[in-house]
Design a protein around this motif. Sequence first.
Motif, PDB file in Angstrom:
ATOM      1  N   TYR A  49       0.822  -1.207   0.000  1.00 29.18           N
ATOM      2  CA  TYR A  49       0.000   0.000   0.000  1.00 29.18           C
ATOM      3  C   TYR A  49       0.857   1.259   0.000  1.00 29.18           C
ATOM      4  CZ  TYR A  49      -3.707  -3.275   0.685  1.00 29.18           C
ATOM      5  OH  TYR A  49      -4.561  -4.318   0.502  1.00 29.18           O
ATOM      6  N   ARG A  71       0.358   3.821  -3.019  1.00 31.54           N
ATOM      7  CA  ARG A  71      -0.246   5.124  -2.738  1.00 31.54           C
ATOM      8  C   ARG A  71       0.763   6.256  -2.627  1.00 31.54           C
ATOM      9  NH1 ARG A  71      -4.747   3.039   1.669  1.00 31.54           N
ATOM     10  NH2 ARG A  71      -6.286   2.351   0.138  1.00 31.54           N
ATOM     11  N   GLU A 126      -9.471  13.236  -1.500  1.00 30.29           N
ATOM     12  CA  GLU A 126      -9.531  11.909  -0.889  1.00 30.29           C
ATOM     13  C   GLU A 126      -8.238  11.142  -1.145  1.00 30.29           C
ATOM     14  OE1 GLU A 126     -12.086   8.517  -2.481  1.00 30.29           O
ATOM     15  OE2 GLU A 126     -13.225   9.145  -0.701  1.00 30.29           O
ATOM     16  N   ALA A 127      -7.759  11.153  -2.383  1.00 32.18           N
ATOM     17  CA  ALA A 127      -6.537  10.420  -2.718  1.00 32.18           C
ATOM     18  C   ALA A 127      -5.333  10.977  -1.971  1.00 32.18           C
ATOM     19  CB  ALA A 127      -6.309  10.471  -4.224  1.00 32.18           C
ATOM     20  N   THR A 151      -5.328  12.569   0.872  1.00 36.97           N
ATOM     21  CA  THR A 151      -5.469  12.253   2.298  1.00 36.97           C
ATOM     22  C   THR A 151      -5.123  10.800   2.575  1.00 36.97           C
ATOM     23  OG1 THR A 151      -7.205  13.920   2.535  1.00 36.97           O
ATOM     24  CG2 THR A 151      -7.055  12.256   4.254  1.00 36.97           C
ATOM     25  N   TYR A 152      -5.631   9.886   1.773  1.00 30.37           N
ATOM     26  CA  TYR A 152      -5.316   8.471   1.960  1.00 30.37           C
ATOM     27  C   TYR A 152      -3.810   8.233   1.834  1.00 30.37           C
ATOM     28  CZ  TYR A 152     -10.280   7.188   1.554  1.00 30.37           C
ATOM     29  OH  TYR A 152     -11.626   7.049   1.745  1.00 30.37           O
ATOM     30  N   GLU A 184      -1.923   9.516   4.935  1.00 30.88           N
ATOM     31  CA  GLU A 184      -2.194   8.612   6.052  1.00 30.88           C
ATOM     32  C   GLU A 184      -1.366   7.333   5.912  1.00 30.88           C
ATOM     33  OE1 GLU A 184      -6.825   9.867   7.060  1.00 30.88           O
ATOM     34  OE2 GLU A 184      -6.428   8.259   5.630  1.00 30.88           O
ATOM     35  N   GLU A 185      -1.263   6.822   4.688  1.00 27.37           N
ATOM     36  CA  GLU A 185      -0.451   5.634   4.450  1.00 27.37           C
ATOM     37  C   GLU A 185       1.023   5.921   4.713  1.00 27.37           C
ATOM     38  OE1 GLU A 185      -0.104   1.805   4.095  1.00 27.37           O
ATOM     39  OE2 GLU A 185      -2.039   2.679   3.557  1.00 27.37           O
TER      40      GLU A 185
END
Length: 213
Positions: free
Chosen positions: A120, A124, A170-171, A173-174, A177-178
């Motif tokens: 991930y 990401r 959204e992308a 932020t994800y 976070e990753e």
Amino acid sequence: MSKESALREQIVRIGRSLHLRGLSPGSSGNISARLDDGWLLTPTNACLGELDPADIAKLDWNGNHQAGKPASKEAFLHRAVYEGREESGAIVHLHCTHSAAVSCLDCLDAKSCLPPLTPYFVMRVGRLPLIPYHRPGDPKLGEAIRGLVGRHSSVLLANHGPVVSGKDLEAATYAIEELEETAKLYLLLRQQPVRLLNDEQIEELRQTFGAQW
């Protein structure tokens, strides 16, 4: 609701979520989103947990203030990313604990600060280059970032924290976070034997998911 109004509301929701989870302490961090006629950016000295949609600054592509409160002093940083990476629709910059801790280490590979610990992270975030230290607000930081964002969606500012772009809020932020979770894993696993993803596994992620490693 217009696109701009919807993005203002989304920035508020994301900011509150990041703050409540301890990823943006105090008034640190900033969030931006691209518009057709400019871009939105959280205000200077604003707590991400207490944003008002109407206060979010709007700037044109020359950096001129159009609406809302005065923009973050790191506006030039966001502008450099948008100019260097046309596919970026949003940017999140945080001073989150584990990523900031990694940014202070003296043993980093400047071309890729974190190893491929999980699929991930590779998918990401991809390779995470290190930007040499500049004081907050130093315009030279924008030039340093502009030279890398064409090839990387994320960078780590030395002794500061990560800057992550994505196709939308959204992308982005994800992805940040990753990155923060991977930084946490990296610090937990230091001094331990670690099994990294190998070249074949990374290539499979590139072919299947378009990973940027």
